[in-house]
Design a protein around this motif. Sequence first.
Motif, PDB file in Angstrom:
ATOM      1  N   VAL A 193      -2.218   8.450   1.433  1.00  0.00           N
ATOM      2  CA  VAL A 193      -1.624   7.326   2.179  1.00  0.00           C
ATOM      3  C   VAL A 193      -0.958   7.825   3.461  1.00  0.00           C
ATOM      4  O   VAL A 193      -1.196   7.290   4.555  1.00  0.00           O
ATOM      5  CB  VAL A 193      -0.614   6.546   1.293  1.00  0.00           C
ATOM      6  CG1 VAL A 193       0.202   5.573   2.135  1.00  0.00           C
ATOM      7  CG2 VAL A 193      -1.342   5.788   0.200  1.00  0.00           C
ATOM      8  N   LEU A 194      -0.168   8.874   3.331  1.00  0.00           N
ATOM      9  CA  LEU A 194       0.519   9.412   4.522  1.00  0.00           C
ATOM     10  C   LEU A 194      -0.484   9.946   5.540  1.00  0.00           C
ATOM     11  O   LEU A 194      -0.331   9.725   6.744  1.00  0.00           O
ATOM     12  CB  LEU A 194       1.489  10.522   4.118  1.00  0.00           C
ATOM     13  CG  LEU A 194       2.881  10.069   3.686  1.00  0.00           C
ATOM     14  CD1 LEU A 194       3.729  11.262   3.316  1.00  0.00           C
ATOM     15  CD2 LEU A 194       3.587   9.286   4.786  1.00  0.00           C
ATOM     16  N   LEU A 218       6.734   7.272  10.550  1.00  0.00           N
ATOM     17  CA  LEU A 218       5.445   7.458  11.235  1.00  0.00           C
ATOM     18  C   LEU A 218       5.087   6.213  12.055  1.00  0.00           C
ATOM     19  O   LEU A 218       4.699   6.306  13.222  1.00  0.00           O
ATOM     20  CB  LEU A 218       4.348   7.697  10.207  1.00  0.00           C
ATOM     21  CG  LEU A 218       3.850   9.121  10.035  1.00  0.00           C
ATOM     22  CD1 LEU A 218       2.889   9.198   8.867  1.00  0.00           C
ATOM     23  CD2 LEU A 218       3.171   9.623  11.284  1.00  0.00           C
ATOM     24  N   LYS A 254       7.730   6.291  -3.172  1.00  0.00           N
ATOM     25  CA  LYS A 254       8.254   7.662  -3.011  1.00  0.00           C
ATOM     26  C   LYS A 254       8.158   8.177  -1.580  1.00  0.00           C
ATOM     27  O   LYS A 254       8.949   9.024  -1.179  1.00  0.00           O
ATOM     28  CB  LYS A 254       7.483   8.615  -3.933  1.00  0.00           C
ATOM     29  CG  LYS A 254       7.937   8.552  -5.359  1.00  0.00           C
ATOM     30  CD  LYS A 254       7.142   9.532  -6.195  1.00  0.00           C
ATOM     31  CE  LYS A 254       7.460   9.378  -7.663  1.00  0.00           C
ATOM     32  NZ  LYS A 254       6.537  10.126  -8.507  1.00  0.00           N
ATOM     33  N   VAL A 255       7.143   7.712  -0.836  1.00  0.00           N
ATOM     34  CA  VAL A 255       6.972   8.236   0.538  1.00  0.00           C
ATOM     35  C   VAL A 255       7.215   7.137   1.581  1.00  0.00           C
ATOM     36  O   VAL A 255       6.714   7.213   2.695  1.00  0.00           O
ATOM     37  CB  VAL A 255       5.568   8.861   0.746  1.00  0.00           C
ATOM     38  CG1 VAL A 255       5.426  10.144  -0.014  1.00  0.00           C
ATOM     39  CG2 VAL A 255       4.478   7.875   0.404  1.00  0.00           C
ATOM     40  N   PRO A 262       9.096   8.472   5.079  1.00  0.00           N
ATOM     41  CA  PRO A 262       8.215   9.137   6.056  1.00  0.00           C
ATOM     42  C   PRO A 262       7.163   8.199   6.634  1.00  0.00           C
ATOM     43  O   PRO A 262       6.833   8.279   7.818  1.00  0.00           O
ATOM     44  CB  PRO A 262       7.554  10.265   5.271  1.00  0.00           C
ATOM     45  CG  PRO A 262       8.177  10.307   3.960  1.00  0.00           C
ATOM     46  CD  PRO A 262       9.130   9.201   3.803  1.00  0.00           C
ATOM     47  N   ALA A 263       6.658   7.286   5.790  1.00  0.00           N
ATOM     48  CA  ALA A 263       5.643   6.339   6.284  1.00  0.00           C
ATOM     49  C   ALA A 263       6.253   5.408   7.340  1.00  0.00           C
ATOM     50  O   ALA A 263       5.642   5.158   8.388  1.00  0.00           O
ATOM     51  CB  ALA A 263       5.073   5.528   5.120  1.00  0.00           C
ATOM     52  N   ILE A 284      -2.185   7.031   7.399  1.00  0.00           N
ATOM     53  CA  ILE A 284      -1.284   6.427   8.401  1.00  0.00           C
ATOM     54  C   ILE A 284      -1.166   7.346   9.621  1.00  0.00           C
ATOM     55  O   ILE A 284      -1.242   6.903  10.769  1.00  0.00           O
ATOM     56  CB  ILE A 284       0.112   6.131   7.791  1.00  0.00           C
ATOM     57  CG1 ILE A 284      -0.008   5.073   6.697  1.00  0.00           C
ATOM     58  CG2 ILE A 284       1.094   5.641   8.859  1.00  0.00           C
ATOM     59  CD1 ILE A 284       1.272   4.813   5.926  1.00  0.00           C
ATOM     60  N   ILE A 309       0.835  -1.214   0.000  1.00  0.00           N
ATOM     61  CA  ILE A 309       0.000   0.000   0.000  1.00  0.00           C
ATOM     62  C   ILE A 309       0.868   1.261   0.000  1.00  0.00           C
ATOM     63  O   ILE A 309       0.546   2.239  -0.665  1.00  0.00           O
ATOM     64  CB  ILE A 309      -0.940  -0.006   1.233  1.00  0.00           C
ATOM     65  CG1 ILE A 309      -1.870  -1.227   1.171  1.00  0.00           C
ATOM     66  CG2 ILE A 309      -1.757   1.272   1.321  1.00  0.00           C
ATOM     67  CD1 ILE A 309      -2.604  -1.519   2.439  1.00  0.00           C
ATOM     68  N   ILE A 310       1.970   1.204   0.765  1.00  0.00           N
ATOM     69  CA  ILE A 310       2.831   2.401   0.877  1.00  0.00           C
ATOM     70  C   ILE A 310       3.557   2.656  -0.448  1.00  0.00           C
ATOM     71  O   ILE A 310       4.305   1.800  -0.925  1.00  0.00           O
ATOM     72  CB  ILE A 310       3.859   2.235   2.019  1.00  0.00           C
ATOM     73  CG1 ILE A 310       3.137   2.085   3.368  1.00  0.00           C
ATOM     74  CG2 ILE A 310       4.825   3.405   2.075  1.00  0.00           C
ATOM     75  CD1 ILE A 310       4.039   1.709   4.531  1.00  0.00           C
ATOM     76  N   PRO A 311       3.333   3.838  -1.056  1.00  0.00           N
ATOM     77  CA  PRO A 311       4.048   4.139  -2.313  1.00  0.00           C
ATOM     78  C   PRO A 311       5.557   4.284  -2.071  1.00  0.00           C
ATOM     79  O   PRO A 311       5.965   4.744  -0.999  1.00  0.00           O
ATOM     80  CB  PRO A 311       3.449   5.480  -2.759  1.00  0.00           C
ATOM     81  CG  PRO A 311       2.235   5.668  -1.941  1.00  0.00           C
ATOM     82  CD  PRO A 311       2.431   4.925  -0.679  1.00  0.00           C
ATOM     83  N   GLU A 337      -1.091  10.751  -8.756  1.00  0.00           N
ATOM     84  CA  GLU A 337      -0.015  10.137  -7.968  1.00  0.00           C
ATOM     85  C   GLU A 337       0.271  10.952  -6.697  1.00  0.00           C
ATOM     86  O   GLU A 337       0.389  10.394  -5.600  1.00  0.00           O
ATOM     87  CB  GLU A 337       1.251  10.035  -8.842  1.00  0.00           C
ATOM     88  CG  GLU A 337       2.483   9.468  -8.156  1.00  0.00           C
ATOM     89  CD  GLU A 337       2.316   8.034  -7.653  1.00  0.00           C
ATOM     90  OE1 GLU A 337       1.358   7.364  -8.057  1.00  0.00           O
ATOM     91  OE2 GLU A 337       3.141   7.618  -6.832  1.00  0.00           O
ATOM     92  N   SER A 386      -2.354   6.487  13.434  1.00  0.00           N
ATOM     93  CA  SER A 386      -1.351   6.606  14.504  1.00  0.00           C
ATOM     94  C   SER A 386      -1.863   7.515  15.613  1.00  0.00           C
ATOM     95  O   SER A 386      -1.771   7.186  16.794  1.00  0.00           O
ATOM     96  CB  SER A 386      -0.055   7.191  13.968  1.00  0.00           C
ATOM     97  OG  SER A 386       0.488   6.342  13.026  1.00  0.00           O
ATOM     98  N   ARG A 409      -2.426  10.457  -4.203  1.00  0.00           N
ATOM     99  CA  ARG A 409      -2.296   9.126  -3.578  1.00  0.00           C
ATOM    100  C   ARG A 409      -1.252   9.163  -2.444  1.00  0.00           C
ATOM    101  O   ARG A 409      -1.475   8.640  -1.364  1.00  0.00           O
ATOM    102  CB  ARG A 409      -1.898   8.105  -4.637  1.00  0.00           C
ATOM    103  CG  ARG A 409      -1.960   6.693  -4.121  1.00  0.00           C
ATOM    104  CD  ARG A 409      -1.733   5.682  -5.218  1.00  0.00           C
ATOM    105  NE  ARG A 409      -1.360   4.424  -4.596  1.00  0.00           N
ATOM    106  CZ  ARG A 409      -0.187   3.864  -4.706  1.00  0.00           C
ATOM    107  NH1 ARG A 409       0.753   4.428  -5.436  1.00  0.00           N
ATOM    108  NH2 ARG A 409       0.077   2.730  -4.105  1.00  0.00           N
ATOM    109  N   LEU A 410      -0.116   9.818  -2.732  1.00  0.00           N
ATOM    110  CA  LEU A 410       0.946   9.911  -1.720  1.00  0.00           C
ATOM    111  C   LEU A 410       0.437  10.627  -0.473  1.00  0.00           C
ATOM    112  O   LEU A 410       0.641  10.181   0.652  1.00  0.00           O
ATOM    113  CB  LEU A 410       2.165  10.669  -2.275  1.00  0.00           C
ATOM    114  CG  LEU A 410       2.872  10.104  -3.498  1.00  0.00           C
ATOM    115  CD1 LEU A 410       4.055  10.966  -3.887  1.00  0.00           C
ATOM    116  CD2 LEU A 410       3.328   8.684  -3.263  1.00  0.00           C
TER     117      LEU A 410
END
Lengths: 240, 194
Positions: B16-17, A78, A70-71, A74-75, B20, A66-68, B9, B24, B12-13
């Motif tokens: 997703v962040l 987190l 590019k990020v 940071p994911a 999460i 799921i985690i792209p 894209e 959290s 999406r980034l």
Amino acid sequence: MKRNIRDTFEPLTSGVIKNNATFRLVLGTCPTLAVTTAALNGLYMGLATTFVLVCSNAIISLLRKIIPRKVRIPAYILVIATFSTIVEMVMRKFLPDLYEVMGLFIALIVVNCILLARAESFSSLNPLLPSVMDGLGIGLGFTMSLTLLGLVREFFGAGSFFGLTVGFMQNLKMTVFILPAGGFMVYGLMMVLYNLVVGELEKKIEAYKNRKYIALTNPLLAEQEEAEQARRRGLFGGNK
Amino acid sequence: MRKIKIDKESIRLIVVLAVIALISSLLLAVINMFTQVDEAQKLRDAIGEAYSSPLTDRVFDLSNYENLEKTEVSDMFEAEDGAIIILSKSTNCYNASKGVQLLVIIKEDKIIDIISYAHSETPGLGTNALTDSYLNQYCVYSVYDFGYVEGRLTDTTPVGKSVPAYTGATKTSNGVKDAVTAAARAYIKLVKEA
């Protein structure tokens, strides 16, 4: 099936000895040197890191599709930060004395490079169970190393063993062992010792595995090798 | 005006962040509900363990109290037997952010007990100056035995007497001395002169 089980549990054993984070991979050096002034501090720091490592590895492994890309960093940060904050909160509530001693380093677990290294190189590429085993193995190896380092530094620096005063060490203790310079010294010496012992063991295991392989594939050659070894044993036995 | 283009894209980034981060935060909020520490109660429990007499409801106003340099008197309590318990902190130690926090118990102008409440000093090194045997050396003094200049600490050596610094823990020893001096001053200002 048998091979799959072995593959699943292999990271557990290799994390403790072969890929030991402290003595082999030389990761997480900052908390290693900072908190190992006492064996118990090392033990608790190791256990806290193990908890964060296992949980973050599990979550990162589950989210790996799921985690792209590019990020991903940071994911991962987190996820790791969440678990290290949980450890900090629980420790503050239930182990306040310990929290007083190493509160800062618990918060700094988030920047411990062991966690990010395992997330990036293992759990982001592997399924859940091997990732959990990897976290557990690396964590236990880290705990073992920190406890050992703490034990040596506490014994020679404070004259105590897991917090219990050792009578005869009171006049022999050397404060330098619990200071940063002593930390580097003990760390270096233990790294040498660990690599000597484990390196030798690994060579022996490898040689044993090779003999076993030869015995299976070429019985004649195996017999010849055995005879040669018997001859050598006889030679050295005669010298005794 | 230039039109800003946001591709799928990027969205999406961000999503997703954000998801999460949201999960959290929720998890931490739930855990915080169960692990929140009541600092005031923790302090009262520590005093209860250190001193047998129960505390009265007397409140000392410390909001306008001016602390000495590198010290802070954050709490004061009165026990039913008339003893005053002061939480005093000095940042003149190895770990200045945490400081050395002491509970100084004063009765009839005399220091009767000192307990180390919180610190982050190195075990086996700075902590040597925070043991009961070291701290109890101050228990022979009156609050008037400590020397200071208003607003800042200069020479805090007790008049006519002194507690020697612990070898190898000189800085922590000085922190202890400053914290005790700050407690003695607070007692004079807020109890005797009030």
